[in-house]
Design a protein around this motif. Structure first.
Motif, PDB file in Angstrom:
ATOM      1  N   LYS A 103       0.795  -1.014   0.142  1.00  0.00           N
ATOM      2  CA  LYS A 103      -0.108  -0.105   0.059  1.00  0.00           C
ATOM      3  C   LYS A 103       0.963   1.078   0.052  1.00  0.00           C
ATOM      4  N   ASP A 104       0.491   2.409  -0.817  1.00  0.00           N
ATOM      5  CA  ASP A 104       1.213   3.487  -0.782  1.00  0.00           C
ATOM      6  C   ASP A 104       0.812   4.337   0.449  1.00  0.00           C
ATOM      7  N   GLU A 105       1.458   4.185   1.367  1.00  0.00           N
ATOM      8  CA  GLU A 105       1.483   5.251   2.467  1.00  0.00           C
ATOM      9  C   GLU A 105       2.111   6.435   2.030  1.00  0.00           C
ATOM     10  N   LYS A 106       1.554   7.677   2.854  1.00  0.00           N
ATOM     11  CA  LYS A 106       2.328   9.101   2.832  1.00  0.00           C
ATOM     12  C   LYS A 106       3.706   8.978   3.098  1.00  0.00           C
ATOM     13  N   LYS A 107       3.975   8.476   4.085  1.00  0.00           N
ATOM     14  CA  LYS A 107       5.358   8.326   4.532  1.00  0.00           C
ATOM     15  C   LYS A 107       6.302   7.402   3.863  1.00  0.00           C
ATOM     16  N   PHE A 108       5.882   6.581   2.853  1.00  0.00           N
ATOM     17  CA  PHE A 108       6.714   5.626   2.190  1.00  0.00           C
ATOM     18  C   PHE A 108       6.927   6.199   0.922  1.00  0.00           C
ATOM     19  N   SER A 109       8.067   6.610   0.729  1.00  0.00           N
ATOM     20  CA  SER A 109       8.721   7.501  -0.310  1.00  0.00           C
ATOM     21  C   SER A 109       8.992   6.463  -1.321  1.00  0.00           C
ATOM     22  N   ILE A 110       9.516   7.363  -2.471  1.00  0.00           N
ATOM     23  CA  ILE A 110       9.872   6.442  -3.695  1.00  0.00           C
ATOM     24  C   ILE A 110      11.306   5.738  -3.400  1.00  0.00           C
ATOM     25  N   ASN A 111      12.183   6.408  -2.506  1.00  0.00           N
ATOM     26  CA  ASN A 111      13.424   5.741  -2.343  1.00  0.00           C
ATOM     27  C   ASN A 111      13.050   4.801  -1.259  1.00  0.00           C
ATOM     28  N   ASP A 112      11.971   4.592  -0.370  1.00  0.00           N
ATOM     29  CA  ASP A 112      11.724   3.805   0.589  1.00  0.00           C
ATOM     30  C   ASP A 112      11.250   2.481  -0.105  1.00  0.00           C
ATOM     31  N   GLY A 113      10.488   2.641  -1.472  1.00  0.00           N
ATOM     32  CA  GLY A 113      10.285   1.400  -2.089  1.00  0.00           C
ATOM     33  C   GLY A 113      11.435   0.697  -2.650  1.00  0.00           C
ATOM     34  N   TYR A 114      12.466   1.590  -2.948  1.00  0.00           N
ATOM     35  CA  TYR A 114      13.858   0.861  -3.684  1.00  0.00           C
ATOM     36  C   TYR A 114      14.546   0.142  -2.387  1.00  0.00           C
ATOM     37  N   ASP A 115      14.552   1.141  -1.400  1.00  0.00           N
ATOM     38  CA  ASP A 115      15.116   0.410  -0.252  1.00  0.00           C
ATOM     39  C   ASP A 115      14.808  -0.795   0.238  1.00  0.00           C
ATOM     40  N   LEU A 116      13.338  -0.906   0.094  1.00  0.00           N
ATOM     41  CA  LEU A 116      12.718  -2.218   0.668  1.00  0.00           C
ATOM     42  C   LEU A 116      13.315  -3.552  -0.265  1.00  0.00           C
ATOM     43  N   MET A 117      13.361  -3.270  -1.649  1.00  0.00           N
ATOM     44  CA  MET A 117      13.835  -4.307  -2.531  1.00  0.00           C
ATOM     45  C   MET A 117      15.185  -4.497  -2.209  1.00  0.00           C
ATOM     46  N   VAL A 118      16.040  -3.523  -2.156  1.00  0.00           N
ATOM     47  CA  VAL A 118      17.606  -3.824  -1.887  1.00  0.00           C
ATOM     48  C   VAL A 118      17.773  -4.700  -0.874  1.00  0.00           C
TER      49      VAL A 118
END
Length: 272
Positions: A103-118
């Protein structure tokens, strides 16, 4: 990816050569919608496509793109244009694709998405005791600040799609095969598609020695199945629960609509 969380697991690694990459993008868009609406919990989807080149929107606007596409088709590749960011990449039956859909949360930035996968991939491959870096590998195809590399050689690339309240973070992992041969294929595409004409964006000048598969980098033959086992083990080690699943009737309906839309967009992008 917190501990003790529940995830749906949709495995589409064995659907075979008739499974088209456009279908994958339509599936992820559909899952973004249901996860965004909270009709579904967070979902991990694994997928494999055979002999496919996925172009970026910018690639499709190169001055002689049809010559480039014709070259790829002569080499036996299906050619599509993706709906997420990035430039041309190779998919084949020795490359594992993973989508983490949350889910796209306000606090979940684009970099957070990449960091999650890394972080997830670093954990997946932690048993090999190698340093996996996330940084741009100049000379690779589809270069980006979240290229994954070992010893300066790229083996994976990450893209991200945000739609209807959901986020799909997608990665391709080159399990086996020759990174250099894949790089040469994309290099030839650009040669045919550009032909020394001015372009509206700086396309990558590809150097084949910048890319490799995990099998080449680790000195051990890895298969899709090897990586799948490591993926499942990583979830288990985190204390997360995976629930094997397939698309719901709601998602199938969304998928059919999204797939038709993506096919039309793809035809326009390639002037078919």
């Amino acid at each position: 990816m917190d501990r003790n969380t529940q995830w749906r697991f949709i495995d589409q690694t064995t659907l075979g050569p008739t499974f088209n990459a456009l279908q994958s993008f339509a599936i992820d868009d559909s899952l973004c919608t249901t996860v965004g609406n909270e009709d579904s919990i967070s979902t991990i989807r694994t997928w494999v496509h055979h002999n496919t080149i996925v172009l970026g929107i910018q690639d499709s606007r190169l001055p002689h793109v049809q010559d480039g596409v014709s070259y790829l088709q002569e080499q036996g590749y299906d050619v599509i244009v993706r709906n997420s960011g990035g430039l041309a990449v190779v998919l084949d039956d020795e490359i594992l694709n993973i989508s983490l859909i949350v889910k796209d949360e306000k606090k979940f930035s684009i970099n957070d998405g990449y960091d999650l996968m890394v972080q997830f991939i670093q954990e997946m491959l932690s048993s090999y005791k190698v340093t996996i870096e996330a940084k741009e590998i100049v000379g690779s195809y589809c270069p980006g600040s979240y290229d994954l590399s070992i010893g300066g050689k790229k083996f994976a690339g990450i893209s991200q799609r945000r739609i209807r309240g959901g986020v799909a973070v997608q990665i391709y992992l080159c399990a086996a095969g020759s990174g250099a041969i894949r790089a040469e294929t994309i290099k030839h595409f650009y040669n045919y598609a550009v032909q020394d004409k001015p372009t509206k964006f700086a396309y990558p000048i590809i150097k084949k020695e910048t890319m490799a598969s995990l099998s080449e980098l680790l000195g051990e033959q890895l298969s899709i199945q090897t990586l799948m086992l490591k993926l499942l083990t990583t979830f288990k080690n985190r204390g997360a629960s995976l629930h094997p699943d397939q698309l719901t009737s709601q998602e199938i309906e969304l998928y059919q609509h999204n797939y038709e839309r993506i096919i039309e967009r793809n035809k326009k992008a390639l002037n078919e």
